[in-house]
Design a protein around this motif. Structure first.
Motif, short mmCIF file in Angstrom:
data_model
loop_
_atom_site.label_atom_id
_atom_site.label_comp_id
_atom_site.label_asym_id
_atom_site.label_seq_id
_atom_site.Cartn_x
_atom_site.Cartn_y
_atom_site.Cartn_z
N PRO A 138 0.69 -1.11 0.08
CA PRO A 138 -0.09 -0.09 0.06
C PRO A 138 0.74 1.39 0.16
N ASP A 139 0.31 2.43 -0.66
CA ASP A 139 0.85 3.67 -0.64
C ASP A 139 1.61 4.08 0.85
N GLY A 140 0.85 3.83 1.78
CA GLY A 140 1.12 4.31 3.33
C GLY A 140 2.62 3.69 3.59
N ILE A 141 2.74 2.65 3.24
CA ILE A 141 4.06 1.86 3.56
C ILE A 141 5.09 2.49 2.77
N TYR A 142 5.03 2.95 1.89
CA TYR A 142 5.94 3.88 0.96
C TYR A 142 6.25 5.02 1.66
N ALA A 143 5.02 5.98 1.97
CA ALA A 143 5.35 6.91 2.64
C ALA A 143 5.99 7.01 4.04
N ARG A 144 5.61 6.03 4.84
CA ARG A 144 6.15 5.56 5.97
C ARG A 144 7.58 5.03 5.97
N SER A 145 7.84 3.97 5.18
CA SER A 145 9.05 3.52 5.15
C SER A 145 10.05 3.30 4.14
N HIS A 146 9.99 4.58 3.16
CA HIS A 146 10.64 4.62 1.95
C HIS A 146 12.17 4.30 1.97
N SER A 147 12.70 4.87 2.92
CA SER A 147 14.24 4.72 3.18
C SER A 147 14.52 3.50 3.70
N GLU A 148 13.78 2.66 4.46
CA GLU A 148 14.14 1.42 4.73
C GLU A 148 13.77 0.24 3.67
N ILE A 149 12.91 0.77 2.87
CA ILE A 149 12.52 -0.13 1.71
C ILE A 149 13.74 0.02 0.66
N ALA A 150 14.19 1.32 0.54
CA ALA A 150 15.35 1.47 -0.20
C ALA A 150 16.61 0.78 0.26
N ASP A 151 16.88 0.83 1.69
CA ASP A 151 18.07 0.08 2.08
C ASP A 151 17.89 -1.43 1.75
N ARG A 211 6.80 5.33 -6.71
CA ARG A 211 5.84 5.35 -5.90
C ARG A 211 5.67 6.24 -4.88
N LEU A 212 6.78 6.32 -4.28
CA LEU A 212 6.68 7.54 -3.32
C LEU A 212 6.43 8.95 -4.00
N MET A 213 6.89 9.33 -5.13
CA MET A 213 6.65 10.47 -5.72
C MET A 213 5.10 10.42 -6.15
N ALA A 214 4.34 9.47 -6.35
CA ALA A 214 3.13 9.14 -6.61
C ALA A 214 2.30 9.32 -5.56
N VAL A 215 2.76 8.97 -4.41
CA VAL A 215 2.10 9.13 -3.15
C VAL A 215 1.92 10.76 -2.80
N SER A 216 3.17 11.43 -3.11
CA SER A 216 3.19 12.66 -2.86
C SER A 216 2.76 13.71 -3.90
#
Length: 96
Positions: free
Chosen positions: A28-41, A58-63
């Protein structure tokens, strides 16, 4: 991924980039918004640059500011489609 909230720990535990790509598509988009840096890691650690690019889009789309109709700007929609296709191809050709 039907009855539980996807976590970055679950992403990290997945055995292949194909499974990681599936997680990224279903997340879900909320996970990208909350944890993007951890996902990227996690994606950096496993060497999956196409996954990183998809997560960034996806983060760009959320924002993104929505249009009058509530849709994403066409540029963002196109970027999502391209990043998704690139990620699918990268995951399929990696073979791990």
């Amino acid at each position: 991924m039907t009855a539980f909230l996807p976590t970055v720990e679950h992403l990290a535990s997945l055995p292949s980039v194909s499974a990681k790509a599936d997680w990224l598509f279903r997340c879900p988009d909320g996970i990208y918004a909350r944890s993007h840096s951890e996902i990227a890691d996690v994606l950096i650690t496993c060497g999956f640059p196409a996954g990183i690019a998809y997560a960034d889009v996806r983060l760009m789309a959320v924002s993104a500011v929505r249009t009058f109709e509530g849709r994403l700007p066409i540029e963002t929609e196109v970027a999502l489609v391209i990043a998704a296709l690139d990620m699918r191809v990268a995951a399929a050709t990696r073979g791990d």
